[in-house]
Each structure stands twice: as structure tokens, then as C-alpha cells.
Scaffold this motif. Sequence first.
Motif, PDB file in Angstrom:
ATOM      1  N   ASN A 126       0.830  -1.213   0.000  1.00 44.93           N
ATOM      2  CA  ASN A 126       0.000   0.000   0.000  1.00 44.93           C
ATOM      3  C   ASN A 126       0.858   1.253   0.000  1.00 44.93           C
ATOM      4  OD1 ASN A 126      -2.367  -1.421  -0.046  1.00 44.93           O
ATOM      5  ND2 ASN A 126      -2.558  -1.516   2.191  1.00 44.93           N
ATOM      6  N   ARG A 127       1.930   1.185   0.711  1.00 42.96           N
ATOM      7  CA  ARG A 127       2.830   2.343   0.801  1.00 42.96           C
ATOM      8  C   ARG A 127       3.588   2.552  -0.518  1.00 42.96           C
ATOM      9  NH1 ARG A 127       5.191   4.584   5.469  1.00 42.96           N
ATOM     10  NH2 ARG A 127       4.436   2.880   6.777  1.00 42.96           N
ATOM     11  N   VAL A 128       4.107   1.459  -1.061  1.00 44.55           N
ATOM     12  CA  VAL A 128       4.994   1.543  -2.225  1.00 44.55           C
ATOM     13  C   VAL A 128       4.215   1.817  -3.520  1.00 44.55           C
ATOM     14  CG1 VAL A 128       6.500   0.089  -3.652  1.00 44.55           C
ATOM     15  CG2 VAL A 128       6.905   0.253  -1.214  1.00 44.55           C
ATOM     16  N   ARG A 129       2.983   1.354  -3.601  1.00 43.97           N
ATOM     17  CA  ARG A 129       2.179   1.600  -4.799  1.00 43.97           C
ATOM     18  C   ARG A 129       1.919   3.099  -5.012  1.00 43.97           C
ATOM     19  NH1 ARG A 129       0.390  -2.778  -7.528  1.00 43.97           N
ATOM     20  NH2 ARG A 129      -0.061  -4.716  -6.438  1.00 43.97           N
ATOM     21  N   LYS A 130       2.063   3.875  -3.951  1.00 42.59           N
ATOM     22  CA  LYS A 130       1.869   5.327  -4.084  1.00 42.59           C
ATOM     23  C   LYS A 130       3.112   6.019  -4.655  1.00 42.59           C
ATOM     24  CE  LYS A 130      -1.261   5.377  -0.159  1.00 42.59           C
ATOM     25  NZ  LYS A 130      -1.225   5.358   1.294  1.00 42.59           N
ATOM     26  N   LEU A 131       4.219   5.287  -4.739  1.00 34.97           N
ATOM     27  CA  LEU A 131       5.461   5.901  -5.230  1.00 34.97           C
ATOM     28  C   LEU A 131       5.570   5.739  -6.746  1.00 34.97           C
ATOM     29  CD1 LEU A 131       7.936   4.367  -2.572  1.00 34.97           C
ATOM     30  CD2 LEU A 131       6.786   6.598  -2.451  1.00 34.97           C
ATOM     31  N   ASP A 132       6.249   6.685  -7.351  1.00 34.30           N
ATOM     32  CA  ASP A 132       6.499   6.602  -8.788  1.00 34.30           C
ATOM     33  C   ASP A 132       7.858   5.916  -8.958  1.00 34.30           C
ATOM     34  OD1 ASP A 132       6.644   6.963 -11.471  1.00 34.30           O
ATOM     35  OD2 ASP A 132       6.798   9.156 -11.418  1.00 34.30           O
ATOM     36  N   ILE A 133       7.814   4.648  -9.377  1.00 33.49           N
ATOM     37  CA  ILE A 133       9.066   3.868  -9.404  1.00 33.49           C
ATOM     38  C   ILE A 133       9.425   3.467 -10.833  1.00 33.49           C
ATOM     39  CG2 ILE A 133      10.221   1.772  -8.565  1.00 33.49           C
ATOM     40  CD1 ILE A 133       8.098   1.748  -6.286  1.00 33.49           C
ATOM     41  N   GLU A 134      10.638   3.814 -11.211  1.00 35.69           N
ATOM     42  CA  GLU A 134      11.137   3.424 -12.540  1.00 35.69           C
ATOM     43  C   GLU A 134      12.017   2.176 -12.433  1.00 35.69           C
ATOM     44  OE1 GLU A 134      11.724   3.123 -16.414  1.00 35.69           O
ATOM     45  OE2 GLU A 134      10.260   4.463 -15.471  1.00 35.69           O
ATOM     46  N   ILE A 135      12.808   2.126 -11.341  1.00 38.44           N
ATOM     47  CA  ILE A 135      13.668   0.944 -11.119  1.00 38.44           C
ATOM     48  C   ILE A 135      13.473   0.470  -9.685  1.00 38.44           C
ATOM     49  CG2 ILE A 135      16.058   0.125 -10.890  1.00 38.44           C
ATOM     50  CD1 ILE A 135      16.875   2.034 -13.102  1.00 38.44           C
TER      51      ILE A 135
END
Lengths: 204, 245
Positions: B203-212
Motif C-alpha cells: 500500500n505504501r509503495v504503490r503510491k510511489l512513482d518507481i522506474e527501477i
Amino acid sequence: MFEDSSHIAAQTAAAATISGHLYRASMIAKRMALAAKNSRAMVLRAGSKAAGLKVISDYFDELADKTINLSHIINHSAISISQNSVKQWRTQGFLHNLSKCKARVGNQKSTQLDPAMSIGEDSLHELANKLQSELSSLNDQLLDIRQYMQSSNVVAVTFRLEATQTGEFQPLLESMANSIDGLSNEIKNHITFSQNQLAQFKVS
Amino acid sequence: MDAHKLYDEGHQWYVFGRDPEKPEKIIDTNQYLIVDGDRSILLDPGGIEVFSTMLASVLKYVDIDHITDLFASHQDPDIISSLGMWDQVLPKATLHASWLWEGFIRHFGMDNIAYNGIPDTGERLTIGNTDLEFIPAHYLHSSGNFHVYDPKSKILFSGDIGAALEPPGMPMFVEDFDSHVEKMRYFHERWMPSNDAKMHWLNRVRKLDIEIMAPQHGRLFKGEDVNKFLDWFEQLNVGVATMQG
């Protein structure tokens, strides 16, 4: 450039082993002190017949107390030596790794590691000096205890001779003298073992 | 030890791994370096066995005086057992790790380096002009566990999450996600203890914009593979050891 780390490991183990043996020697010295106190009680019961033994049993008691105290001091010294060895072992590991790294990087980067190398080498030198002084003092202390135990053996002989004058108390007092003599020999064995372990230390 | 530059726009991210010189039976690890000007941080600098190779590799990209910070995602030996060595080459550095592990991590030897205990809720750290976020990942797998997110480069260092057990010499990035799954399955089922913790993290990480997404073992995930991983991890039942026998 650096001392073999397996030697430092053996040194660390030797210091810990000495500490263990001296702990056991101090336990035996406690039993010896108890035996000395018993002999003093017996001498008092024997009265005038055993007047000459009082001084001797007091001496035993004193030797046992001295041995206990010195064993504790030595035990601390051995622990300190063991800690010193672990620090040396660690510092050598660090210097070994740093040397490997310096061999991999170019000259310019290698010089960046020189200060850390120098601090590590200084620290190793300091630890070696401290170890030298600790080993020397430990050696003296072990010799002191050996001396006490040799005196104890000699006094046990005198005790047995004096005991022959005490009539019905003779067998009991002889048995006590034998017990003190035996305990002194046990302590001497631990000291001999510790001195042999100490011989493994090589100070550069 | 292989090194790859992951990002280079104002500041740099490097990954180090696939060390051919490491002893055979120790698990391969990825170490990361973030450089911004005269400051840099090493993420999970590794075990004592890889210290000399790691130091030599890092010095190719940064001067020793510019390594100012270390980060340990948790307390395991493959993460930070080299601390006693770094402590002697970087006496002025600061180690950032969960407050929970300070007394434990110090067993690796720490006479000089300062310890910054990260609170359970996480913390921000600025390296040069780069803002980093320590993202809580508690119980994944360690009870005091953090990841590092860099919003500018969009790189998430995900510690043991995303790790795979593979033979030496594997490529640095996932090339075929579907075939990679089986290399990750057991690691996550067995090492990750809690489905609740997993969902909390997702839930926490899905809110981040992650490329790698950059794990500490195995291959890195890029682009769409990041979301594929999050979806796969969500449906995975973890903590399997208590369900056996």
C-alpha cells in the motif's frame, strides 16, 4: 607485511585458555584456604603438643589467600590479553583487506587509503607494545604463584614432621598436610600449563 | 565485481555485484552507491568477505573522503558485517539504520562511525542536493527494516524484496518477468514472514512513482516489470514455514 592471522587466532585462544586455567587454580586455592583453616582448628584442639604447627598453618592460610588474590588479578590480565589479541586480529584483518584493495586500485586512489593504513598500522604497533607489557607482567605473576606453591610444598614437609609430635592427632594432621600438598601440586599444574600457553605468544 | 551506472542526471546511482572473486558458498549481493557532488551514501555495503573488492570498486567512482554515509536496510551479516572495516576507512561517516538494531549492529565493530537510528515511521536524508526517503518495510523480513526511495531518479532500493536466488553471473536486470518468477518464489515465501506486513508495504509503495526497483540480491526490475512484481508479490502467500508439517 602482517603477522599470520592464524597465529593471532591461536594467541587469542591461548589467552582465553590461560584465563580458564587460572580460574580453576583460584577455585583450588579456595579449597586450600579451607584446608588451611581446618588444620588451624585441629592444631588448636591438639593444644601444647602442636604449638609448633600453629605458625605453619597460619602460613598455609596466608599463602592460600595470596594465591586467591593473585589468581583473580592474573585472570583479569589474561582477559585483557585476550581482548588485545582480538583487537590485533581485527586490525590485521582490516590491514589485510586494505592491502588487497590498494593492489586493485590505481596509484592515485591507492594514496587515498594511506591515512587509514597508517592509522591501522599505528594501532597495531600500540597493541603490540601493550601486549608486550601485559605478557611480561603476566609471566611475573605466574612465577609468583609458582613460588607460593613451591613454598607450600616445602612447608607441607615441615608440617608432616611436626605432626609426628602430636600423638593421636598425627594421622589427621598428616592427612591435612597431604591434602594441602596435593592442592598445591594441582595449582602448580595449572600454572605450568599456563606458562606453556604463554610461550605461544610472539611479540613483534 | 561488476558495476553499472543506473542513473546520471545531476546525481548518480551505481550498483555493484556479481563478484567473481567472492567465496563460492556465500550469497551474491548487490551493493548500491548514490553520489551527489562531494557526498555519497553506500546502501547495504555488504559482508566482510566482499569488503576489499567493494572498496576497490567504489573508489573507481568516488574519492574516499566523499563517502559520507552508509545505510543498512537491516542487521543481517550479508548487509553490514563489513562495518568494522568501513569504520576504519570512513571514521567520519554516519550509518543510517533502524533504531531497533543499534545495539546489535555495533557487534560488527563500530568505534568511529556515528549511528543514526531511523525511527519506525521513516525519515528523510539529503545527500548533496538529493533527497532520499527511508521507507518503512518492517517485518520484510527483519523486524526493523527500511528501503530507500529517491523521488528524482525514481529508484527504489528494496532490500530483500524482489530478491532472487540464481547461479553466479546472471544479468543485472530482469529480462523475462514470467520466467524470473520461479527464481524469486521460494525466497519470498520463506524469508518474508507476514502477509499483513506485505500488504502494508505494498500500500505504501504503490503510491510511489518507481522506474527501477533495486533489490539486494538478484536482478533489478525496470519499467513495467516493477508493477508486475508488485502484483505478483501481492498474491503470494508468505510465511510458509509455519504452514508446513
